[in-house]
Design an enzyme around this catalytic site. Structure first.
Site, PDB file in Angstrom:
ATOM      1  N   GLU A 437      -5.320  -3.301   1.751  1.00 52.24           N
ATOM      2  CA  GLU A 437      -4.699  -2.357   2.696  1.00 52.24           C
ATOM      3  C   GLU A 437      -4.178  -3.088   3.937  1.00 52.24           C
ATOM      4  O   GLU A 437      -3.115  -2.769   4.463  1.00 52.24           O
ATOM      5  CB  GLU A 437      -5.683  -1.257   3.099  1.00 52.24           C
ATOM      6  CG  GLU A 437      -6.199  -0.389   1.938  1.00 52.24           C
ATOM      7  CD  GLU A 437      -5.114   0.276   1.117  1.00 52.24           C
ATOM      8  OE1 GLU A 437      -3.959   0.369   1.581  1.00 52.24           O
ATOM      9  OE2 GLU A 437      -5.417   0.697  -0.023  1.00 52.24           O
ATOM     10  N   HIS A 568      -2.960   8.430  -8.650  1.00 54.89           N
ATOM     11  CA  HIS A 568      -1.510   8.299  -8.505  1.00 54.89           C
ATOM     12  C   HIS A 568      -0.716   9.339  -9.279  1.00 54.89           C
ATOM     13  O   HIS A 568       0.463   9.538  -9.010  1.00 54.89           O
ATOM     14  CB  HIS A 568      -1.070   6.884  -8.897  1.00 54.89           C
ATOM     15  CG  HIS A 568      -1.723   5.833  -8.037  1.00 54.89           C
ATOM     16  ND1 HIS A 568      -3.077   5.570  -8.094  1.00 54.89           N
ATOM     17  CD2 HIS A 568      -1.233   5.016  -7.082  1.00 54.89           C
ATOM     18  CE1 HIS A 568      -3.382   4.626  -7.217  1.00 54.89           C
ATOM     19  NE2 HIS A 568      -2.288   4.265  -6.588  1.00 54.89           N
TER      20      HIS A 568
HETATM   21  C1  KAF Z   1      -4.571  -2.531  -6.576  1.00 55.94           C
HETATM   22  C2  KAF Z   1      -5.359  -3.553  -6.132  1.00 55.94           C
HETATM   23  C3  KAF Z   1      -6.655  -3.642  -6.557  1.00 55.94           C
HETATM   24  C4  KAF Z   1      -7.161  -2.715  -7.440  1.00 55.94           C
HETATM   25  C5  KAF Z   1      -6.342  -1.693  -7.879  1.00 55.94           C
HETATM   26  C6  KAF Z   1      -5.068  -1.591  -7.455  1.00 55.94           C
HETATM   27  C7  KAF Z   1      -4.188  -0.505  -7.928  1.00 55.94           C
HETATM   28  C8  KAF Z   1      -4.293   0.782  -7.163  1.00 55.94           C
HETATM   29  C9  KAF Z   1      -5.441   1.642  -7.684  1.00 55.94           C
HETATM   30  O1  KAF Z   1      -5.340   2.112  -8.798  1.00 55.94           O
HETATM   31  O2  KAF Z   1      -6.429   1.815  -6.963  1.00 55.94           O
HETATM   32  N1  KAF Z   1      -4.457   0.543  -5.733  1.00 55.94           N
HETATM   33  C10 KAF Z   1      -4.298   1.511  -4.819  1.00 55.94           C
HETATM   34  O3  KAF Z   1      -3.992   2.628  -5.130  1.00 55.94           O
HETATM   35  C11 KAF Z   1      -4.490   1.142  -3.359  1.00 55.94           C
HETATM   36  C12 KAF Z   1      -3.829   2.175  -2.434  1.00 55.94           C
HETATM   37  C13 KAF Z   1      -2.475   1.764  -1.876  1.00 55.94           C
HETATM   38  O4  KAF Z   1      -2.660   0.825  -0.854  1.00 55.94           O
HETATM   39  O5  KAF Z   1      -1.714   1.083  -2.841  1.00 55.94           O
HETATM   40  C14 KAF Z   1      -1.700   2.982  -1.336  1.00 55.94           C
HETATM   41  C15 KAF Z   1      -1.444   4.058  -2.413  1.00 55.94           C
HETATM   42  C16 KAF Z   1      -0.766   5.225  -1.808  1.00 55.94           C
HETATM   43  C17 KAF Z   1      -1.528   6.204  -1.227  1.00 55.94           C
HETATM   44  C18 KAF Z   1      -0.895   7.305  -0.650  1.00 55.94           C
HETATM   45  C19 KAF Z   1       0.478   7.414  -0.680  1.00 55.94           C
HETATM   46  C20 KAF Z   1       1.226   6.431  -1.283  1.00 55.94           C
HETATM   47  C21 KAF Z   1       0.600   5.328  -1.850  1.00 55.94           C
HETATM   48  N2  KAF Z   1      -0.417   2.523  -0.854  1.00 55.94           N
HETATM   49  C22 KAF Z   1      -0.118   2.458   0.442  1.00 55.94           C
HETATM   50  O6  KAF Z   1      -0.923   2.815   1.290  1.00 55.94           O
HETATM   51  C23 KAF Z   1       1.194   1.928   0.824  1.00 55.94           C
HETATM   52  C24 KAF Z   1       2.066   1.401  -0.101  1.00 55.94           C
HETATM   53  C25 KAF Z   1       3.318   0.911   0.282  1.00 55.94           C
HETATM   54  C26 KAF Z   1       3.684   0.941   1.603  1.00 55.94           C
HETATM   55  C27 KAF Z   1       2.814   1.461   2.512  1.00 55.94           C
HETATM   56  C28 KAF Z   1       1.576   1.951   2.139  1.00 55.94           C
HETATM   57 ZN    ZN Z   2      -1.529  -0.691  -1.849  1.00 54.81          ZN
END
Ligand code: KAF
Ligand code: ZN
EC number: 3.4.-.-
Length: 670
Positions: A437, A568
């Protein structure tokens, strides 16, 4: 056309600049043309020292240049004249002015939208949901209005940068029918609410939340039936209430896309990668084919270990593996069963979760630990407002969206407002997530000077890869030792230790790849209509079986909606970005390690305190979304492709070892 002139001008420029002639830069040319000419001049002036006659005598050199320049000066003037005729319109000026206002208004509107979304995500109420819907409507309506305005500009003769901005503005997937747009926003908030507030209740009446309760059971329990219960209860809790809403949501999103001339919403999603002729799927398929042999080895090895743990009656040593035994609710990463699969149990332990608890780590200290790493390579510390406004643990007085996220409030530089929302637990996995993050936050901070339209990742996968790349260094035993989390290891460890280390990393990184790929393979087909609502779940499991080699532990039907159990899907967040990231982060790491002067195997590299590596990363991050991603890739790695050779190289010793272990196994599951 402009490109042809460019080559011409470039040639002329070489000859002119060192001979004392001033470059004619008439003001009838557009500002963009003048800027381009100026840039050309500067480029050429740095090159000029190379031009010299063969004998290397300075006087000869100057005279040669001068006479050549005199011969060319007339042609140069003619060129400038024709350039004036070619494009001396004030149109681009007007367009640039319009863009400037657009970017500022967009910034303010996105800031407002972020505030409303933050309020809802950190306090889920109907009132806050209604505000999110309102602000989404406002932003959509404004964007559509601006799109129409933007389309009136003939951008054909404009500079690449201006064209790029117009290209971004004039792409929309939203319907002009307000009711439809409102419905899309409403369903979105409903689905996210179901995901974030559902629980699974025991006969005793105690109800368990996903985070931390059910996820905790999946991570820690080794009781087959208890695992089945937690796995199934979560899916039963969220799936059925989501299914029909999800189908309606997809249909509405597609209508918006089609109204704007796209075949379906999937085309728009893939558009973020700017691949010619929509070839993103081809690209990721190609990468997957290359990493699949490594995944297959890992799969066979883990299957054997799980079979030994749970018994052959529960886990066969051939075919698909039941999906609830991987230590993770979605079987997306398998690091939580490291204790089951550890190759050499007598080697020093490398999981630091217990040590973190023993040493009294709390979420704040974990965040400070992460920040210190970013700062050590020359990236920015978190601003005070970050500490004041972030939500780093689950509050107990209200419902929140616990799934981690990083937020840009589109501040003006100097008035920074960026935040993280996360329900942190004290363990190594969450330390990793904090780096993930915070990587988003560092990207926000590094591109804050860009135009609003360019305040984004080179592509969404880049955004996901920043923090993970850093965590590759942090999670090396060498680094964990430096920060006092690993104590009982001495200098260089032997092969057995390294195999343990690589296997642990593979459980996080290699295991993830087919999962990262299949989520959007499913959604792309849902959007295209190839998968219809009556087949949502069947096709979901077909993909899970095909790519991951896993199967549901109990029979599933199309009344169930298992995709909805993954954040997601209800939140409508595209997922192929993570597949991209999990491959690209190894390319980044390889490049940064080289910059840091690391020698030794890639998996032992720790770029901590390397200002050189940090500068290289920062340079790429500062580009934001201003250029197509291959250019950003080039800026950091020197190559312009997504390339699995770095991840394959990283795990090469492990793959060799796995092949040896698996030589009597029946590989695969088809
Ligand atoms: C990644 C890394 C390690 C383990 C797993 C993953 C994949 C994925 C998961 O399945 O958990 N990771 C995430 O979902 C982490 C959350 C986030 O940082 O990617 C987050 C997702 C999100 C949440 C709410 C609205 C949109 C996206 N993304 C962001 O906070 C974000 C992404 C791009 C720009 C700004 C913020
Ligand atoms: Zn992320």
């Amino acid at each position: 056309m402009w490109n042809v002139w460019k080559i011409w001008l470039c040639f002329g420029a070489v000859l002119l600049s060192c001979s004392g002639y001033t470059w004619p830069l008439p003001d009838q040319l557009s500002a963009a043309q003048q800027r381009e000419l100026k840039e050309l001049q500067e480029d050429v002036e740095t090159e000029i020292s190379d031009i010299c006659c063969n004998n290397g005598l300075k006087r000869c050199c100057v005279e040669t240049k001068k006479s050549l320049a005199e011969r060319k000066i007339e042609e140069w003037k003619e060129l400038i004249d024709s350039l004036k005729e070619l494009k001396s319109t004030p149109d681009e000026e007007k367009a640039m002015k319009w863009l400037e206002e657009y970017n500022e208004e967009l910034r303010q509107r996105q800031a407002k939208s972020a505030e409303a979304n933050w309020a809802q995500s950190t306090n889920i109420t109907d009132e806050n949901a209604a505000k999110v819907v309102d602000v989404t409507m406002e932003l959509t309506k404004w964007s559509l209005k601006k799109m129409e305005e933007g389309k009136k500009f003939d951008t054909s003769g404009f500079s690449d940068d201006v064209k790029r901005q117009f290209g971004m503005i004039t792409k929309s997937g939203s319907s002009s029918d307000e009711e439809k747009t409102r419905k899309v926003a409403e369903i979105g908030t409903e689905l996210e609410k179901i995901y974030s507030t559902s629980t699974a209740c025991l006969p005793s009446g105690t109800c368990l939340k996903l985070d931390p309760d059910l996820e905790g059971i999946l991570a820690k329990s080794r009781d087959y039936d208890r695992l089945t219960w937690a796995w199934l209860s979560w899916r039963d809790a969220v799936g059925p209430p989501m299914k029909d809403k999800y189908a309606e949501w997809v249909a509405l999103m597609n209508e918006g896309a089609q109204e704007n001339g796209y075949a379906d919403k999937g085309v728009i999603w893939r558009g973020a990668y700017e691949m010619p002729n929509d070839t993103l799927e081809e690209m990721v398929d190609g990468v997957w084919e290359k990493v699949k042999p490594l995944y297959t080895q890992l799969h066979a090895y883990v299957r054997r270990k799980l079979s030994e743990t749970y018994g052959e009656d529960k886990v066969l040593t051939t075919g698909h593996i039941p999906a609830h035994l991987f230590g993770n609710m979605w079987a997306q990463q398998w690091n939580n069963i490291y204790d089951i699969v550890v190759p050499f149990p007598d080697q020093p332990a490398i999981d630091v979760s217990d040590t973190m608890v023993e040493q009294g780590y709390d979420p704040l200290r974990m965040f400070k630990t992460a920040e210190a790493f970013f700062v050590s390579i020359g990236l920015r510390p978190m601003p005070q407002t970050f500490w004041d406004k972030s939500m780093i643990t689950r509050p107990d007085d209200r419902e929140v969206v616990c799934h981690g996220s990083a937020w840009d409030f589109y501040h003006l530089p100097g008035d920074t407002d960026v935040r993280i929302k996360m329900c942190t637990k004290v363990n190594q996995e969450d330390l990793q997530t904090i780096h993930h993050e915070m990587g988003h936050i560092e990207y926000f901070l590094t591109y804050e000077d860009q135009k609003t339209l360019y305040r984004g990742g080179a592509n969404p996968g880049f955004h996901e890869a920043v923090g993970d790349t850093i965590a590759l260094s942090v999670n090396t035993p060498g680094h964990l030792k430096k920060i006092g989390l690993l104590q009982n290891i001495e200098g260089n460890q032997g092969t057995e230790f390294q195999i343990n280390e690589l296997l642990k990393m593979a459980l996080s990184k290699v295991a993830f790849l087919p999962f990262g790929l299949l989520i959007d393979k499913w959604r792309w087909r849902v959007f295209s209509g190839d998968i219809t609502p009556d087949k949502f779940n069947t096709e979901w499991w077909n993909l899970r079986m095909k790519y991951q080699g896993i199967k549901p532990p109990v029979e599933r039907t199309d009344e169930d909606f298992d995709p909805g159990a993954k954040y997601h899907i209800p939140s409508g967040t595209p997922y192929i970005r993570y597949f991209f990231s999990f491959v690209a982060q190894f390319q980044f790491q390889q490049a940064l390690c080289e910059e840091a002067g690391h020698d030794g195997p890639l998996h032992t590299c720790d770029i901590y305190q390397s200002k050189k590596a940090g500068a290289k990363l920062k340079n790429m991050l500062s580009m934001g979304e201003s250029k197509p991603w291959p250019e950003a890739m080039k800026a950091i790695t020197g190559q312009d492709k997504l390339d699995p050779s770095a991840i394959l190289k990283y795990f090469e010793p492990l793959e060799k070892w796995l092949r040896e272990q698996n030589k009597n196994e029946e590989l695969g599951w088809e």
